[in-house]
Design a protein around this motif. Structure first.
Motif, short mmCIF file in Angstrom:
data_model
loop_
_atom_site.label_atom_id
_atom_site.label_comp_id
_atom_site.label_asym_id
_atom_site.label_seq_id
_atom_site.Cartn_x
_atom_site.Cartn_y
_atom_site.Cartn_z
N THR A 71 0.85 -1.20 0.00
CA THR A 71 0.00 0.00 0.00
C THR A 71 0.88 1.25 0.00
O THR A 71 1.74 1.38 0.85
N PRO A 72 0.67 2.16 -0.95
CA PRO A 72 1.46 3.39 -0.94
C PRO A 72 0.98 4.33 0.17
O PRO A 72 -0.07 4.10 0.77
N SER A 303 2.38 6.85 -5.85
CA SER A 303 1.65 5.94 -6.73
C SER A 303 2.23 4.54 -6.67
O SER A 303 3.44 4.35 -6.57
N CYS A 304 1.35 3.57 -6.77
CA CYS A 304 1.78 2.17 -6.84
C CYS A 304 1.85 1.72 -8.30
O CYS A 304 2.09 0.56 -8.58
N ALA A 305 1.64 2.65 -9.23
CA ALA A 305 1.52 2.27 -10.65
C ALA A 305 2.80 1.65 -11.18
O ALA A 305 2.75 0.79 -12.04
N HIS A 306 3.93 2.12 -10.70
CA HIS A 306 5.19 1.62 -11.25
C HIS A 306 6.15 1.23 -10.13
O HIS A 306 7.32 1.57 -10.16
N HIS A 391 8.87 -5.93 -11.37
CA HIS A 391 7.46 -5.56 -11.30
C HIS A 391 6.87 -6.14 -10.02
O HIS A 391 7.27 -7.22 -9.58
N GLU A 393 3.33 -7.38 -8.45
CA GLU A 393 1.92 -7.68 -8.71
C GLU A 393 1.11 -7.20 -7.50
O GLU A 393 1.39 -7.57 -6.37
N ASN A 398 -12.19 -5.63 -7.75
CA ASN A 398 -12.98 -4.96 -8.78
C ASN A 398 -12.12 -4.16 -9.75
O ASN A 398 -12.51 -3.09 -10.21
N GLY A 399 -10.95 -4.67 -10.04
CA GLY A 399 -10.11 -4.05 -11.05
C GLY A 399 -9.23 -2.91 -10.55
O GLY A 399 -8.39 -2.41 -11.29
N ILE A 400 -9.42 -2.47 -9.32
CA ILE A 400 -8.68 -1.33 -8.77
C ILE A 400 -7.74 -1.86 -7.68
O ILE A 400 -8.14 -2.74 -6.91
N PRO A 401 -6.50 -1.34 -7.58
CA PRO A 401 -5.60 -1.83 -6.54
C PRO A 401 -6.24 -1.72 -5.15
O PRO A 401 -6.90 -0.73 -4.82
N PHE A 403 -5.93 -1.31 -1.23
CA PHE A 403 -4.98 -0.72 -0.29
C PHE A 403 -5.45 -0.97 1.15
O PHE A 403 -6.65 -0.98 1.42
N ALA A 404 -4.49 -1.11 2.05
CA ALA A 404 -4.80 -1.18 3.48
C ALA A 404 -5.11 0.22 4.00
O ALA A 404 -4.59 1.20 3.47
#
Lengths: 409, 409
Positions: A71-72, A303-306, A391, A393, A398-401, A403-404
């Motif tokens: 979780t970011p 961001s957790c995107a990358h 990377h 994973e 529901n398709g969205i990361p 997070f805690a």
């Protein structure tokens, strides 16, 4: 006698600061012969002073601790609270009284320069009072500006975010016809240009965008900048320029101050906005070409995107190593990264005196800044590339990361 | 007699517009009994008018076409060129002369409303001239505002990007102590609020941020907005508000146009400001709380960070279906998406008359906008969620996503 751990997070969030929290907490709950409970301060030392903390060990019994790892942002919440310089201030006995109440033996603080200042003061006060509580700093900053360590957790993922995002912005900038255009991308970094330098990784080939890169380490000359933009546009009609938010004239004035008044935060840091906007207007005025500025938003730090796997693993390891160092008797130290080799990449963990780290900043070495301050050398690539690899994973729902988050929030 | 294909991209890029290009090109090269060559217009119809095109079939022999599939932005380059209303304009015979030179039988244009206008005019001119070239539009827009189709390729990935990014921004906004703060996120969408509405997916639980969401479909009242912010801050001290860039007073004036009082820089230029910046200043003035505005940058339309597999697959299929429709004799049509079911999600492909699509916009239905224009109903979630599903593994090199690009660039 068994003791307890308390761990806190401080300063700006990063994509992997919770990785270090996970490292401290997961290692802490494992050390059952030395440690009873792992507490987390809510909103750092400031929240703790108001009695805000939680039991992190309890999360280990659910999937929550594992979810925290990816979780970011700062799960425990953060603060920007500076302890008084005067160790006779009543805040110190108050804090230590609270530490004793909770039977704290080990204190971990995850943060940057200012957080290391907190570790320094608390460990010095402990020495002064003959307290046996051990104080360890765990480095964290996207700015990568801490001394005594090869790099800092949080930097690798932020660098990867910046490199990928600038590559995408360069693609966006090039979709229209080859009429001349300039895109100025403003990247975080007040005093150190490490993150802006990482934009160099966006280049797909030699000479690709971003063609020009400006760091705060070198005095910025607006006239020279305009000349560089003018000549670069000849070769690259859709030009992308990356600048640090902290570019300055070398005499203590930020370029954004040329445009507007700025405020200060409660550490006395100048709050910056708008170097990119200022240069956008300058280019429009001097060159009359189409120009836009893009300020990378807070996602560059959270961001957790990358996420870089190397960065996340190292952040976790820094937390684990901190617990081990404290149990081994160390105090007044920060965990450091020692690079043994770049190719193949090999890292060791160590400790350094927190007093020589706090309130210092490590700039990008002068020899890596080339092109009269408008470009970065290939040696920097050798340095940064290993930190952005791999990377992660992410769990999704529901398709969205997924997070805690602390449920009382 | 075998004919050739020409395909172009127009308007703003999306994360999956190249997916549709891949669909057209890969299906085109397969149809060897009908098609000789698949050409791509460089910079759309405008570039083609200047003689700029390339052979896309040649890329199929390398890995390049596959790489195009997952590359964001418009590989062929784009344009914002509107064909003249008057079909007697000399540009039409000039275009058709070029089509004949290249033995074009099938014309595909991937884009939004304006691009469908191009398809409409060219197909009407073809009818007028008894040309047998077939003209098909392939929908593309993050705005999701095309009529006659359930949704548009590009929207699902952009919605996922917005949802994830707003979730990250909300985490970033909540790391400091519970002093009140407001974060205003400005999202693309001048006339339709589909993308801003998707920020609703960022909520981790009922009542979570973004607490307030404003779309351009409902007249925006600054006083009511301030009251909503004031009361929401009681429950949610770190409030996140999402707004469309196009929020307006319902009488034709954008909220950003209210910001006439914005400063000028030292060139005397008015510092252009967005709706978010205007509302930031309004909240600061009226409520005196800490407030910042974040304008999501161009990555919301061109980032590969949160590609939706459903969206990418549908974009590819739209391209494939376009080739099949043209070969089956259709012209003057746009490919449409027909949703059979939401749970489980089932989609069919169809065609609709491009003349009733171009220059029209589909707003978010009024019944989905609730809370006096400050919130979105759960029915919207049922609509949007299927479009954001599935992860796309991207090819990478040195840790950074690998993108295709035209080598002459």
């Amino acid at each position: 006698m068994k003791k307890n751990i308390i761990v806190g997070q401080s300063g700006g969030p990063t994509a992997v600061i919770n990785g270090s929290l996970y490292g401290v907490a997961s290692e802490g709950v494992k050390k059952t012969s030395d440690i009873d409970t792992v507490y987390g301060m809510i909103n750092g030392i400031e929240g703790f002073l108001h009695g805000n903390y939680m039991d992190l060990g309890a999360l280990d019994k659910t999937n929550e601790l594992e979810l925290i790892r990816t979780t970011p942002g700062a799960y425990l919440g953060s603060c920007r609270y500076k302890l008084p310089e005067d160790l006779h201030d009543p805040v110190y006995p108050e804090l230590f009284r609270r530490f004793e109440e909770l039977n704290i033996g080990y204190f971990f603080y995850i943060g940057g320069n200012d957080s290391m200042d907190t570790v320094s003061k608390l460990s010095r006060y402990a020495g002064f009072m003959n307290s046996d509580i051990r104080f360890i700093g765990v480095p964290k900053t996207i700015d990568n500006d801490l001394v005594e360590t090869d790099h800092t957790p949080g930097y690798g993922s932020a660098a990867k975010y910046v490199a990928t995002t600038v590559r995408e912005i360069a693609i966006d900038a090039s979709v229209y016809d080859n009429k001349k255009s300039v895109t100025i991308v403003e990247i975080m970094g007040r005093h150190a240009g490490w993150l802006t330098a990482a934009s160099m990784l966006a280049r797909k080939f030699k000479g690709d965008n971003p063609v020009l890169i400006y760091l705060p380490e070198v005095a910025f000359d607006p006239d020279a900048f305009i000349e560089k933009v003018r000549s670069s546009l000849e070769k690259t009609p859709n030009l992308v320029v990356c600048i640090s938010e902290g570019i300055n004239d070398g005499k203590g004035t930020f370029i954004c101050e040329y445009a507007s008044e700025v405020g200060t935060d409660n550490f006395g840091h100048k709050m910056l906005t708008g170097s990119g906007k200022y240069l956008e207007n300058l280019v429009k005025e001097k060159l009359g070409v189409k120009v836009r500025s893009v300020e990378l938003n807070v996602c560059q730090r959270c961001s957790c995107a990358h996420l870089s796997r190397v960065d996340l693993d190292e952040a976790v390891n820094a937390g684990i190593y901190a617990v081990q160092a404290a149990l081994a008797g160390e105090s007044g130290k920060m965990i450091t990264f020692i690079r043994n080799k770049s190719v193949p990449y090999e890292l060791s963990y160590g400790t350094a005196d927190v007093n020589i780290i706090c309130n210092k900043e490590k700039p990008v070495p002068a020899q890596w800044i080339i092109g009269e301050g408008s470009d970065i050398s290939e040696e920097f690539v050798d340095y940064v590339r290993p930190l952005t690899q791999g990377h992660v994973e992410l769990p999704t729902k529901n398709g969205i990361p997924l997070f805690a988050y602390r449920k009382e929030n």
